[in-house]
Design a protein around this motif. Structure first.
Motif, PDB file in Angstrom:
ATOM      1  N   ALA A  49     179.690  77.881 -25.571  1.00 26.11           N
ATOM      2  CA  ALA A  49     180.051  76.882 -26.575  1.00 26.11           C
ATOM      3  C   ALA A  49     180.355  77.552 -27.912  1.00 26.11           C
ATOM      4  N   ALA A  50     180.924  76.791 -28.818  1.00 25.85           N
ATOM      5  CA  ALA A  50     181.237  77.321 -30.146  1.00 25.85           C
ATOM      6  C   ALA A  50     179.962  77.734 -30.861  1.00 25.85           C
ATOM      7  N   ALA A  51     179.980  78.906 -31.488  1.00 26.90           N
ATOM      8  CA  ALA A  51     178.797  79.420 -32.180  1.00 26.90           C
ATOM      9  C   ALA A  51     178.706  78.827 -33.587  1.00 26.90           C
ATOM     10  N   PRO A  52     177.520  78.365 -33.992  1.00 22.23           N
ATOM     11  CA  PRO A  52     177.359  77.857 -35.353  1.00 22.23           C
ATOM     12  C   PRO A  52     177.368  79.002 -36.358  1.00 22.23           C
ATOM     13  N   ALA A  53     177.623  78.706 -37.615  1.00 27.06           N
ATOM     14  CA  ALA A  53     177.563  79.732 -38.652  1.00 27.06           C
ATOM     15  C   ALA A  53     176.177  80.377 -38.657  1.00 27.06           C
ATOM     16  N   GLY A  54     176.149  81.688 -38.615  1.00 25.08           N
ATOM     17  CA  GLY A  54     174.888  82.423 -38.619  1.00 25.08           C
ATOM     18  C   GLY A  54     174.181  82.440 -37.282  1.00 25.08           C
ATOM     19  N   GLY A  55     174.792  81.884 -36.234  1.00 28.14           N
ATOM     20  CA  GLY A  55     174.113  81.797 -34.940  1.00 28.14           C
ATOM     21  C   GLY A  55     174.954  82.296 -33.791  1.00 28.14           C
ATOM     22  N   TYR A  56     174.475  82.017 -32.567  1.00 28.76           N
ATOM     23  CA  TYR A  56     175.076  82.559 -31.362  1.00 28.76           C
ATOM     24  C   TYR A  56     175.106  81.501 -30.261  1.00 28.76           C
ATOM     25  N   GLU A  57     176.051  81.653 -29.364  1.00 27.88           N
ATOM     26  CA  GLU A  57     176.073  80.892 -28.117  1.00 27.88           C
ATOM     27  C   GLU A  57     176.391  81.857 -26.980  1.00 27.88           C
ATOM     28  N   PHE A  58     175.907  81.513 -25.786  1.00 26.68           N
ATOM     29  CA  PHE A  58     176.005  82.438 -24.661  1.00 26.68           C
ATOM     30  C   PHE A  58     176.535  81.713 -23.427  1.00 26.68           C
ATOM     31  N   GLY A  59     177.338  82.402 -22.636  1.00 29.65           N
ATOM     32  CA  GLY A  59     177.828  81.871 -21.377  1.00 29.65           C
ATOM     33  C   GLY A  59     178.013  82.983 -20.369  1.00 29.65           C
ATOM     34  N   LYS A  60     178.060  82.623 -19.099  1.00 28.80           N
ATOM     35  CA  LYS A  60     178.237  83.631 -18.054  1.00 28.80           C
ATOM     36  C   LYS A  60     178.859  83.000 -16.819  1.00 28.80           C
ATOM     37  N   ASP A  61     179.374  83.860 -15.948  1.00 29.99           N
ATOM     38  CA  ASP A  61     179.851  83.431 -14.638  1.00 29.99           C
ATOM     39  C   ASP A  61     179.466  84.501 -13.633  1.00 29.99           C
ATOM     40  N   THR A  62     178.675  84.129 -12.623  1.00 21.98           N
ATOM     41  CA  THR A  62     178.277  85.061 -11.575  1.00 21.98           C
ATOM     42  C   THR A  62     178.741  84.586 -10.193  1.00 21.98           C
ATOM     43  N   GLU A  63     179.667  83.625 -10.182  1.00 22.16           N
ATOM     44  CA  GLU A  63     180.241  83.135  -8.927  1.00 22.16           C
ATOM     45  C   GLU A  63     181.652  83.700  -8.777  1.00 22.16           C
ATOM     46  N   GLU A  64     181.872  84.533  -7.769  1.00 21.56           N
ATOM     47  CA  GLU A  64     183.167  85.162  -7.582  1.00 21.56           C
ATOM     48  C   GLU A  64     184.247  84.113  -7.275  1.00 21.56           C
ATOM     49  N   ARG A  65     185.398  84.268  -7.894  1.00 21.90           N
ATOM     50  CA  ARG A  65     186.512  83.344  -7.684  1.00 21.90           C
ATOM     51  C   ARG A  65     187.353  83.743  -6.474  1.00 21.90           C
ATOM     52  N   ARG A  66     187.120  84.935  -5.932  1.00 26.93           N
ATOM     53  CA  ARG A  66     187.889  85.388  -4.779  1.00 26.93           C
ATOM     54  C   ARG A  66     187.027  86.350  -3.958  1.00 26.93           C
ATOM     55  N   HIS A  67     187.322  86.473  -2.674  1.00 25.82           N
ATOM     56  CA  HIS A  67     186.542  87.324  -1.788  1.00 25.82           C
ATOM     57  C   HIS A  67     187.248  88.631  -1.452  1.00 25.82           C
ATOM     58  N   ALA A  68     188.487  88.801  -1.921  1.00 21.85           N
ATOM     59  CA  ALA A  68     189.217  90.036  -1.651  1.00 21.85           C
ATOM     60  C   ALA A  68     190.261  90.253  -2.741  1.00 21.85           C
ATOM     61  N   VAL A  69     190.638  91.506  -2.915  1.00 24.61           N
ATOM     62  CA  VAL A  69     191.684  91.889  -3.862  1.00 24.61           C
ATOM     63  C   VAL A  69     192.733  92.690  -3.092  1.00 24.61           C
ATOM     64  N   PRO A  70     193.996  92.296  -3.140  1.00 24.01           N
ATOM     65  CA  PRO A  70     195.021  93.059  -2.420  1.00 24.01           C
ATOM     66  C   PRO A  70     195.202  94.450  -3.029  1.00 24.01           C
ATOM     67  N   ILE A  71     195.411  95.426  -2.159  1.00 18.24           N
ATOM     68  CA  ILE A  71     195.729  96.783  -2.619  1.00 18.24           C
ATOM     69  C   ILE A  71     197.240  96.861  -2.755  1.00 18.24           C
ATOM     70  N   GLU A  72     197.699  97.140  -3.971  1.00 16.71           N
ATOM     71  CA  GLU A  72     199.126  97.154  -4.269  1.00 16.71           C
ATOM     72  C   GLU A  72     199.592  98.571  -4.585  1.00 16.71           C
ATOM     73  N   LYS A  73     200.893  98.777  -4.508  1.00 23.19           N
ATOM     74  CA  LYS A  73     201.451 100.068  -4.912  1.00 23.19           C
ATOM     75  C   LYS A  73     201.422 100.211  -6.431  1.00 23.19           C
ATOM     76  N   ASN A  74     201.514  99.100  -7.124  1.00 15.47           N
ATOM     77  CA  ASN A  74     201.392  99.054  -8.582  1.00 15.47           C
ATOM     78  C   ASN A  74     200.364  97.986  -8.926  1.00 15.47           C
ATOM     79  N   ALA A  75     199.593  98.233  -9.991  1.00 11.67           N
ATOM     80  CA  ALA A  75     198.463  97.369 -10.327  1.00 11.67           C
ATOM     81  C   ALA A  75     198.915  95.933 -10.574  1.00 11.67           C
TER      82      ALA A  75
END
Length: 372
Positions: A49-75
């Motif tokens: 969330a938006a951080a207040p003046a002088g403060g902090y907010e925290f977020g995370k994601d630990t759920e993978e959006r994909r189970h594989a990544v293709p191997i390409e000749k170029n990234a």
């Protein structure tokens, strides 16, 4: 958008699995990893969330959006983790860090719904970074972190990489912090992939409000491993966990945002041959996980939170290997005034010899960064 990093960024400190529990208010569960071990994970996704003046907010994601990544000749970058950043203000700063583990396809990965189409006949390199996206699937935005890379082989087929903390400013509007990966090798046939290991990484985002101190209070841990540790033969039972690095965090309060960075240097040693009749691999997989706990001597049993997932890389016997952990968390509401941040490590292989062992190298370190 302007991006700033320290001249020498510090390393600040998350298997295809089966979720087995969900608890509130922090969604915490356990999974059975492909090597048969049971591990605790945080599987929640939280917007920063938006951080207040002088403060902090925290977020995370630990759920993978994909189970594989293709191997390409170029990234070609693909999103693995994503954290929404809504209503970014021009005076806010955004700190990102994260981890991901990819695995090369081997015979044991074929069939059973695996994304692998063949055993990978080459040694692909993969890269990871965090970018600012316009959507949760956008992998093309400006960089929020440095890029790290690793070449994976059939010896080092489990490959974990971390992204050290990087802080950006000068953004506004609605965006997403996206951890992206790309796998590359010119020998690919167009159908090769790397597996994205479930529950072995995460993206951690702290929004820093106007006037807030982005460094906070820093502290360091120390080596509590006790010297040489056995590399277990996993067929004879689960690998034994060892508390290797630990820091004491005093005057802790619920809601504190704690960044955790570790460098683990592993020196391996072995004598003699494989156990009789053992035809599996000997070179160990050494993994590491970080907990915040109430007690120093039982980090997992007295844990308040799981800071990172368990991940690691295979290491050859007689070699030295480096591992990095980089994550953050917000301390839960039941946090006492003194807590312990611990790196818990384990190592072994299906055919570890009786004299196979490892220890921490002199360069190993644990650093904390607390924001309040």
């Amino acid at each position: 958008m302007k991006r700033r990093r320290p001249p020498q960024p510090k390393l600040r400190i998350a298997s295809l699995g089966l979720a087995c529990a969900v608890l509130a208010p922090i969604a915490t569960g356990c999974v059975v990893a492909t090597d048969g071990e049971v591990e605790l994970v945080d599987d929640s996704e939280l917007a920063a969330a938006a951080a207040p003046a002088g403060g902090y907010e925290f977020g995370k994601d630990t759920e993978e959006r994909r189970h594989a990544v293709p191997i390409e000749k170029n990234a070609k970058w693909k999103v693995v983790y994503s954290v929404p950043l809504r209503d970014l203000g021009p005076d806010e700063r955004v700190a990102v860090r994260g981890e991901v583990q990819l695995t090369v396809c081997q015979q044991s990965n074929m069939g059973g719904g695996s994304p692998c189409t063949r055993v990978t006949p080459f040694d692909p390199k993969y890269e990871v970074k965090v970018i600012l996206g316009d959507s949760k699937d956008d992998a093309s935005g400006p960089d929020l972190s440095d890029t790290r890379d690793m070449t994976c082989t059939h010896l080092k087929h489990h490959c974990a990489l971390s992204v050290a903390e990087a802080i950006s400013h000068g953004m506004h509007g609605n965006h997403f912090a996206n951890l992206v990966v790309a796998a590359v090798d010119v020998a690919t046939n167009g159908h090769d992939v790397m597996i994205v290991d479930d529950h072995h990484g995460g993206l951690y985002v702290t929004r820093i409000g106007k006037g807030a101190n982005e460094k906070g209070k820093t502290s360091e841990g120390h080596d509590v491993s006790g010297g040489w540790m056995k590399l277990d033969m996993e067929n004879s039972g689960p690998r034994k966990p060892h508390v290797t690095l630990q820091a004491t965090l005093k005057h802790a309060k619920p809601g504190d945002v704690v960044g955790v960075d570790a460098l683990i240097e592993a020196q391996t040693h072995g004598g003699g041959g494989k156990p009789p009749g053992c035809s599996g691999a000997r070179d160990p997989l050494i993994t590491h996980q970080v907990f915040v706990s109430k007690h120093a001597n039982d980090p997992a049993g007295s844990k308040l939170a799981t800071v990172t997932a368990k991940n690691g890389t295979n290491c050859r016997i007689g070699d030295a290997c480096s591992y990095r952990k980089s994550a953050a968390l917000r301390l839960p509401k039941d946090t006492p005034s003194t807590v312990y941040v611990s790196v818990v490590s384990s190592g072994g292989r299906s055919c570890s010899a009786p004299n196979d062992e490892w220890r921490l190298g002199a360069g190993s370190k644990l650093e904390l960064n607390r924001l309040r």
